[in-house]
Design an enzyme around this catalytic site. Structure first.
Site, PDB file in Angstrom:
ATOM      1  N   GLY A   1      41.848  44.416  47.862  1.00 40.52           N
ATOM      2  CA  GLY A   1      40.764  43.516  48.221  1.00 40.52           C
ATOM      3  C   GLY A   1      40.174  42.868  46.989  1.00 40.52           C
ATOM      4  N   SER A   2      38.906  42.516  47.055  1.00 43.71           N
ATOM      5  CA  SER A   2      38.264  41.800  45.956  1.00 43.71           C
ATOM      6  C   SER A   2      37.980  42.733  44.787  1.00 43.71           C
ATOM      7  CB  SER A   2      36.951  41.164  46.426  1.00 43.71           C
ATOM      8  OG  SER A   2      35.931  42.139  46.550  1.00 43.71           O
TER       9      SER A   2
ATOM     10  N   GLU B   1      44.600  47.101  44.084  1.00 40.41           N
ATOM     11  CA  GLU B   1      45.237  45.805  43.866  1.00 40.41           C
ATOM     12  C   GLU B   1      44.191  44.774  44.224  1.00 40.41           C
ATOM     13  OE1 GLU B   1      46.333  42.443  44.125  1.00 40.41           O
ATOM     14  OE2 GLU B   1      47.268  42.971  46.032  1.00 40.41           O
ATOM     15  N   LEU B   2      43.710  44.024  43.206  1.00 41.97           N
ATOM     16  CA  LEU B   2      42.456  43.284  43.355  1.00 41.97           C
ATOM     17  C   LEU B   2      42.579  41.773  43.205  1.00 41.97           C
ATOM     18  CD1 LEU B   2      40.186  45.714  41.293  1.00 41.97           C
ATOM     19  CD2 LEU B   2      40.684  45.753  43.748  1.00 41.97           C
TER      20      LEU B   2
ATOM     21  N   CYS C   1      46.888  36.765  46.606  1.00 43.19           N
ATOM     22  CA  CYS C   1      46.370  37.092  45.276  1.00 43.19           C
ATOM     23  C   CYS C   1      47.312  36.652  44.173  1.00 43.19           C
ATOM     24  CB  CYS C   1      46.079  38.584  45.175  1.00 43.19           C
ATOM     25  SG  CYS C   1      47.447  39.623  45.680  1.00 43.19           S
TER      26      CYS C   1
ATOM     27  N   GLU D   1      39.142  33.434  41.280  1.00 43.12           N
ATOM     28  CA  GLU D   1      40.229  33.416  42.260  1.00 43.12           C
ATOM     29  C   GLU D   1      39.817  32.517  43.422  1.00 43.12           C
ATOM     30  OE1 GLU D   1      43.131  36.589  44.500  1.00 43.12           O
ATOM     31  OE2 GLU D   1      41.010  37.094  44.367  1.00 43.12           O
TER      32      GLU D   1
END
Length: 475
Positions: free
Chosen positions: A229-230, A249-250, A283, A377
């Site tokens: 996520g964020s 995992e960002l 992402c 992002e």
């Protein structure tokens, strides 16, 4: 016409507790599904059940874990069209992307089935000194125990698969919180898992309000947290996770470099795909593009022509390439970021218009590095172009980001390839393709604010297991 409803899964069983969570069709905005929402009590029951299931899951022979995963593979294949349709509705994915994600779901579980019988150990030489000549040593990997999994909206099948499948392969009971905007995909995976002969409590899949979800991070009965996520949420959760390891995992603002000797037709095709597939909601979507000054104008012209021809609209139409963003608020945010950049001198070359949740794919140049489009992002269909003259300086520009997930380079010189691999501060360097490239067995993850640890089935299994030593003294 009645609206389909879905239960949540508590300790392997479907629970039709309510229909409190409304899931919208992301194209029409109408309610398409209703989903049972769990509460704090259901989560407590799920964690307790997972704790009870830890020993029987650890004792489950690897061939039985494999067979569970292979059962899922076959059921996913049989329900391929249904799974893709759900993804079009709840995720707003164009049908081609939806079918591609279902195929990756199948492949990810297939890889996990293969890896489930390879969770081994090693013989450890002990005669490294005279005093240990009579000893022998060996190691094995054992499940870490119950794990908590939290997944985002943008890949409702495959990002779930990258947590669920290795948990099963490793022998870890799990409690999963899927994204509220796209929970149905995870619940369909739960429906298929419920057909399998797993120990009671092996899995729970619970759509939850954020205020009820804290035990997923803080409860010590859960031995690992895997979050996608964020970055803001991820690092906050890590700070509250206590003793448990955390895999995160960002996301990022992925960069791509196109050198002077690149095949322009190929590079343009891949850049368009990498930046605008799934409307940029990935992402590793191409966001920042460094182009050698000798080919900059030509590549820009070809890119604008190609992007202008992309069709947006109904994701069910096979000709549609650009579908809706997940919410209208996200579409508004992307437009705000574009306006911020143009107000500060950026040039909008194509796109950047909004109709509801759909933003036409935008290409900009002369974007200041202080602008959000450059340093944050965007998670939308936006690409920023920038010329370069010096390869080493271009690598430094790519590194000039708080993110570091993957980078792509269209380059033929092996010396430059090695230099990029050595110098780029990212989790993966992709040569002659975009950073959006991913195969589901490879190590995947980032550095800096892009996360911690690696996914990819083999690597996720390593995180979900611990090494246990056996040392035997000869007599």
């Amino acid at each position: 016409m009645s609206i389909p409803s879905y239960p949540y899964y508590l300790a392997n069983r479907a629970v039709h507790a309510n229909t409190d969570l409304a899931v919208e069709d992301k194209h029409s905005g109408e309610v398409a599904y209703r989903v049972a929402k769990a509460d704090a009590d259901a989560l407590e029951q799920a964690i307790a059940a997972a704790e009870r299931a830890a020993a029987p899951m650890a004792a489950l022979p690897s061939h039985k874990r494999r067979d569970v995963l292979l059962h899922c593979v076959e059921r996913f294949k049989a329900r391929r069209d249904e799974l893709a349709e759900v993804l079009v509705v709840e995720g707003g994915k164009v049908i081609k992307d939806a079918r591609g994600e279902v195929q990756r779901l199948i492949e990810t579980f297939q890889i996990a089935a293969e890896e489930s019988t390879r969770v081994g150990g090693e013989v450890l030489p002990m005669d490294i000194a005279e005093r240990t000549e009579r000893w022998m040593g060996m190691t094995k990997k054992v499940p870490i125990g119950p794990v908590s999994l939290i997944t985002p909206f943008n890949f409702p099948y495959n990002l779930v698969a990258h947590k669920v499948a290795p948990a099963i392969a490793a022998g870890c009971p799990f409690v999963l919180k899927p994204a509220d905007k796209t929970p149905v995909g995870a619940l369909l995976i739960g429906e298929i898992l419920a057909e399998c002969d797993l120990p009671e409590g092996a899995f729970s899949i619970l759509p939850l309000d954020v205020e009820d979800a804290a035990p997923l991070t803080e409860d010590e009965r859960l031995k690992l947290l895997s979050f996608t996520g964020s970055d803001k949420v991820g690092w906050m959760l890590k700070s509250k996770a206590g003793k448990k390891p955390v895999v995160m995992e960002l996301g990022g603002n992925a960069a791509c470099l196109v050198d002077a000797d690149a095949d322009l037709d190929d590079a343009v095709d891949r850049l368009v795909f990498g930046a605008f597939y799934q409307s940029g909601q990935s992402c590793i979507s191409v966001q920042r593009v460094q182009v050698h000054e000798s080919i900059y104008d030509e590549l820009k012209a070809r890119l604008v022509e190609k992007v202008t021809a992309l069709k947006g609209g109904d994701p069910r139409d096979p000709e549609t390439f650009i579908g809706p963003l997940i919410t209208e608020q996200d579409a508004e945010r992307v437009m705000d970021w574009i306006r911020e950049a143009t107000d500060q001198g950026a040039e909008l070359l194509v796109g950047g218009e909004r109709q509801g949740r759909i933003v036409t794919p935008a290409v900009l140049e002369k974007v200041g590095r202080e602008c959000k489009l450059y340093n944050q992002e965007v998670f939308g269909p936006v690409m920023v172009l920038e010329p370069f003259s010096d390869f080493d300086a271009a690598l430094e520009t790519i590194n000039d980001s708080r993110y570091g997930l993957q980078a792509g380079l269209f380059v033929r010189d092996i010396g430059k390839i090695r230099k990029a691999w050595d110098r780029l501060d990212v989790g993966g360097v992709i040569i002659n393709d975009v950073p959006s490239f991913r195969v589901d067995h490879m190590p995947y993850g980032g550095v800096k604010d892009s996360g911690l640890g690696r996914e990819g089935i083999k690597y996720a299994i390593e995180d979900m297991t611990e090494i246990r030593l056996l040392a035997i003294r000869g007599i």
